[in-house]
Enzyme design. Structure first.
Site, mmCIF file in Angstrom:
data_model
loop_
_atom_site.group_PDB
_atom_site.id
_atom_site.type_symbol
_atom_site.label_atom_id
_atom_site.label_comp_id
_atom_site.label_asym_id
_atom_site.label_seq_id
_atom_site.Cartn_x
_atom_site.Cartn_y
_atom_site.Cartn_z
ATOM 1 N N LYS A 32 0.923 -1.166 -0.115
ATOM 2 C CA LYS A 32 0.115 0.101 -0.041
ATOM 3 C C LYS A 32 0.864 1.270 -0.193
ATOM 4 O O LYS A 32 0.714 2.162 -0.659
ATOM 5 C CB LYS A 32 -0.939 0.000 1.188
ATOM 6 C CG LYS A 32 -2.056 -1.029 1.040
ATOM 7 C CD LYS A 32 -2.868 -1.128 2.285
ATOM 8 C CE LYS A 32 -3.643 -2.576 2.140
ATOM 9 N NZ LYS A 32 -4.519 -2.908 3.314
ATOM 10 N N GLN A 49 -4.651 -1.525 9.493
ATOM 11 C CA GLN A 49 -4.630 -3.142 8.940
ATOM 12 C C GLN A 49 -5.015 -4.085 9.898
ATOM 13 O O GLN A 49 -4.500 -4.312 11.119
ATOM 14 C CB GLN A 49 -3.067 -3.268 8.721
ATOM 15 C CG GLN A 49 -2.591 -4.698 7.862
ATOM 16 C CD GLN A 49 -3.198 -4.538 6.630
ATOM 17 O OE1 GLN A 49 -3.103 -3.441 5.915
ATOM 18 N NE2 GLN A 49 -3.711 -5.746 6.282
ATOM 19 N N ASP A 71 -11.245 2.657 3.907
ATOM 20 C CA ASP A 71 -11.396 1.155 3.826
ATOM 21 C C ASP A 71 -12.951 0.769 3.845
ATOM 22 O O ASP A 71 -13.275 -0.374 3.622
ATOM 23 C CB ASP A 71 -10.764 0.616 4.920
ATOM 24 C CG ASP A 71 -9.573 -0.342 4.628
ATOM 25 O OD1 ASP A 71 -9.430 -0.513 3.455
ATOM 26 O OD2 ASP A 71 -8.873 -0.646 5.455
#
Ligand code: NAD
Length: 303
Positions: free
Chosen positions: A74, A118, A141
């Protein structure tokens, strides 16, 4: 001898011809590259017209090698498209309060347009509570209940990157969803549930299956499109999909020999499909591409 070789070559070509006539690969890798090129262009415009550089903050807890690898990918993608990005790497023993304090700092940081935590988090951390602390306007997200609710009601929202990437593949390859029977295998908050909501919003008839589904094969066999994200290598076999089906493989499994495999038995299933995603090179690259698009979308709102 020569004629035997010729017959062999001819038969191989015939086999490949038939193989490729009926099946088309959904190439997530090259589509993701095109998305990235577009993001690079748009970042240039934002910089020039509003002096804004999109910013992404990633919170990484502990030393899980897979999480480290994803965060690295990422960060690399952010660098490639010209984003500002920071990674907050915290030890496994970190307290819930310390993670919340970091998120709150990022919520008010004017250089940060997107925040992602994460997953998975260590067992002593309440993941749901952590995700709820993220400012929904920076929730790139799409895991915050505010964005999940907006997705379900069909309103504009940040949508989870993996299912959003699958929708982009459908759109790019002109795959019509309205009225289609779609079977989603796997019902997690980050893959199966948002996938089902997107499909329903596109007027598909959606069946969601999971570990407690009694007769999985009956559901997958009846579907025009099968979308699987469960984490079980080779779960979907050739006798579980109908002729001409479209199969989307979200699974990413590391096998003992170190190679990557999806949740679909690709060699056996692909000859029956009209379209199928490979693993790697299918849905995976699209997930990161959609993270870039979501962060850009947030930065444009700041502008
Ligand atoms: P998860 O463990 O949170 O959820 C798995 C889901 O699959 C559950 O709903 C469970 O009920 C269902 N399931 C498990 N075994 C099953 C079985 N035998 N039959 C039917 N259903 C079954 O996992 P997740 O986070 O949703 O991830 C699923 C897979 O997708 C993993 O392989 C993961 O690596 C992959 N993934 C890929 C991407 C990507 O970018 N391509 C992104 C996220 C997750």
């Amino acid at each position: 001898m020569v004629s035997l070789v010729n017959i062999f070559c001819y038969n191989t070509l015939k086999f490949l011809e038939g193989y490729f006539k009926t099946m088309q690969l959904l190439d997530g890798k090259s589509l993701a590259d095109r998305v990235q090129e577009n993001v690079i262009r748009e970042v240039g415009v934002l910089k020039q017209s509003r002096n804004i550089v999109p910013g992404l903050a990633v919170i990484l807890i502990g030393d899980d090698p897979a999480s480290h690898a994803y965060v690295k990918m990422k960060a690399k993608a952010c660098e490639k498209v010209g984003f500002y990005s920071i990674t907050h790497h915290m030890p496994e023993s970190i307290s819930q309060e310390e993670i919340i304090a970091t998120i709150e700092m990022m919520n008010t940081n004017p250089r940060i347009d997107g925040i992602l935590v994460q997953l998975p988090l260590p067992k002593h951390i309440d993941s749901d509570a952590i995700l709820e602390v993220i400012n929904p306007k920076k929730d790139v997200d799409g895991f915050h209940p505010y964005n999940v609710g907006r997705l379900v009601t069909g309103l504009d929202a940040f949508v989870a990157c993996t299912p959003l990437g699958v929708m982009k593949l459908f759109d790019t390859y002109n795959i019509e969803l309205q009225g289609k029977d779609v079977c989603v295998v796997g019902a997690s908050n980050i893959v199966g549930k948002p996938m089902a909501s997107l499909l329903l919003n596109a007027n598909a008839t959606v069946t969601i299956t999971h570990i407690f589904t009694q007769d999985l094969k009956a559901h997958t066999l009846a579907a025009d499109i099968v979308i699987v994200g469960v984490g079980v290598p080779g779960l979907i076999k050739a006798d579980m999909v109908k002729e001409g089906a479209i199969v989307i493989d979200i699974g990413i499994n590391r096998l003992e020999n170190g190679s990557l495999a999806g949740d679909v038995d690709f060699a056996a299933v692909s000859p029956k499909c009209s379209y199928i995603t490979p693993v790697p090179g299918g849905v995976g690259p699209m997930t990161i591409a959609m993270l870039l698009e979501n962060t850009l979308k947030s930065a444009k709102k700041r502008a």
